[in-house]
Design an enzyme around this catalytic site. Structure first.
Site: not given
Ligand code: ZN
Lengths: 313, 162
Positions: A59-60, A88, A109, A140
């Site tokens: 969604r975001t 890595k 995020r 958020h």
């Protein structure tokens, strides 16, 4: 016509540190954009937004992508660690430096708290804005902005509201940001419906004392629903429970049932950051109370507003 | 047998020739934290004297530390400010006080301790210095991580100091 004012901040890291004025500007501009979205379709022509998602998100990420495309810009990015240099062991710092060279703004995020702040410190050196799309269980911010945008759109105010929060209040960054946002707009009464092991983070109580928020640990949704203007539902995450038996036991209590709404005010709105699992049955979608899909749609306008403020000239 | 006019401190702890005397450490017991932070233990090559629970007119009870031959650069006053705020340091040379300093609580702590939260970005291999805001109320000193927002009591997390 729009007057495009500047924000006092060049990054969106968390709501706690944002000023009420900046929040209001973002909401006002988002409203103008929602009313006339096509007027803004060339605002970010030629600009590139990097979407750096160390945690999976649908969604975001799509909402930011849609917002950028609607403003005439383009996006690059990754949406999990698999198959990237992150696997890595590349650090967040190095990744941000690299993306700062590739783009005009970065949405991040990350599963750890403090990640957005660190990214902003790094990107600051290159003059590139950072927008948090969620930093661990911490905040958020853009979710909270679209939440209060939706509340304000319906009630025309962000104070004097009775708001119920139900579900996992402890690990929900959405809840933290929402409470910080509501605490900046005068008196609001917040009823918390949660299992004792999933109550608010202790730090939140510290940060929210001396604000106008009135926090009440509520017992029973059936008893209190008639007082609520807003019911904000979050998903119970099975993996957060120490004991799966407990999850099954508790789950039912925090499920919304259609019959409950009989005693609700007609103007009650139900919000959910989505995705939902079974906290809200489908039949409630058809009621006038259900606003969660409109809320998700508003996310695009709010993010357009933020992107234009931070990346536009 | 009355010794009310004599100096209690001197009865308990000898004068030192060179080093530091840290006095007025309150509440009593905090001297142990200071020793830990200064890394003074049995491996320290010189003598150190610890006086606990010494009666004091002004403070009720206090601790006193006398540490021989400790280098001034090994006394991190900023760190001590988180641990034994309000105490006084006297630097001694040839039995004389050459300098006095009051230890005060700093407003911020930068790069001198690790964050206790395992979910904080500063505990990763990143190019970042830890940053804490100091919150005090009476004798309790708490720190708030500027990155992850966690709040903790420094005396409960003394091992975090570098
Ligand atoms: Zn931290």
């Amino acid at each position: 016509m729009v007057s495009h004012r500047k924000l006092s901040t060049s990054h969106i890291i968390g709501i706690r540190e944002m000023s009420e004025e900046d929040i209001q500007k973002i909401l006002d501009y988002a409203k103008e954009m929602k009313n006339n979205p096509f007027e803004y379709s060339e605002r970010l022509n030629g600009k590139i937004l990097a979407l750096a998602f160390w945690e999976p998100s649908t969604r975001t990420r799509l909402s930011f992508e849609s917002a950028m495309l609607r403003l005439g810009g383009r996006t690059i990015g990754f949406s999990s660690q698999a198959g990237t240099s992150l696997e890595k062991g590349e650090s967040l710092t190095d990744t941000i430096i690299m993306l700062a060279g590739y783009s005009d703004g970065i949405v991040i995020r990350h599963p750890l708290r403090g990640s957005a702040k660190l990214a902003a410190n790094v990107a600051e050196r290159y003059g590139i804005p950072i927008i948090s799309g969620g930093s661990g269980s911490q905040e958020h911010p853009t979710q909270a902005l679209l939440d209060i945008f939706t509340i304000n759109e319906r009630f025309n105010r962000l104070s004097g509201l009775n708001i119920g929060l139900i579900g996992d209040l402890r690990y929900s960054r959405t809840i933290s940001s929402l409470l910080f946002a509501l605490s900046k707009f005068g008196r609001n009464r917040i009823s918390l419906f949660s299992h004792p092991s999933l109550g608010l983070q202790e730090e939140l109580h510290y940060y929210l004392t001396n604000t106008n928020l009135e926090l009440i640990q509520a017992k029973n949704l059936a008893e209190s629903i008639s007082e609520l203007d807003v019911l904000y539902v979050t998903r119970l995450q099975k993996e957060r429970f120490p004991d799966p038996m407990l999850y099954n036991e508790v789950k039912g209590i925090y499920q919304l049932r259609t019959a409950l709404l009989n005693s609700a005010k007609p103007e009650l709105i139900i919000l959910h950051p989505l995705p939902r699992v079974d906290e809200i049955p489908y039949e409630i979608d058809k009621s006038n109370h259900a606003l969660y899909f409109e809320q998700a749609k508003n996310g695009v306008y709010v993010r357009m507003s933020i992107l234009d403020f931070l990346i536009g000239s | 047998m009355s010794n009310k006019n004599s100096n209690n401190k001197e009865l308990i702890v000898a004068k030192i020739d060179n080093g530091v005397v840290i006095d007025h450490i309150t509440p009593p017991g905090r001297a142990f934290y200071a020793l830990k932070v200064l890394k003074i233990d049995e491996k320290y090559p010189h003598s150190a004297f610890v006086a606990l629970n010494v009666p004091s007119k002004k403070l009720g009870r206090k601790d006193v530390l006398k540490i021989r031959n400790i280098d001034e650069k090994d006394l991190n006053i900023e760190v001590l400010g988180l641990i034994i705020s309000g105490s006084n340091v006297a630097y001694i040379k040839d039995y004389h006080i050459v300098k006095k300093e009051k230890i005060i609580t700093p407003k911020k702590a930068t790069g001198i301790l690790n964050c206790p939260s395992s979910t904080c970005i500063t505990n990763q291999r990143e190019d970042v210095e830890t940053q804490f805001v100091v919150i005090t109320s009476k004798d309790v000193i708490k720190l708030r991580c500027e990155y992850c927002d966690i709040i903790f009591n420094i005396h409960e997390r003394i091992s975090l100091l570098r």
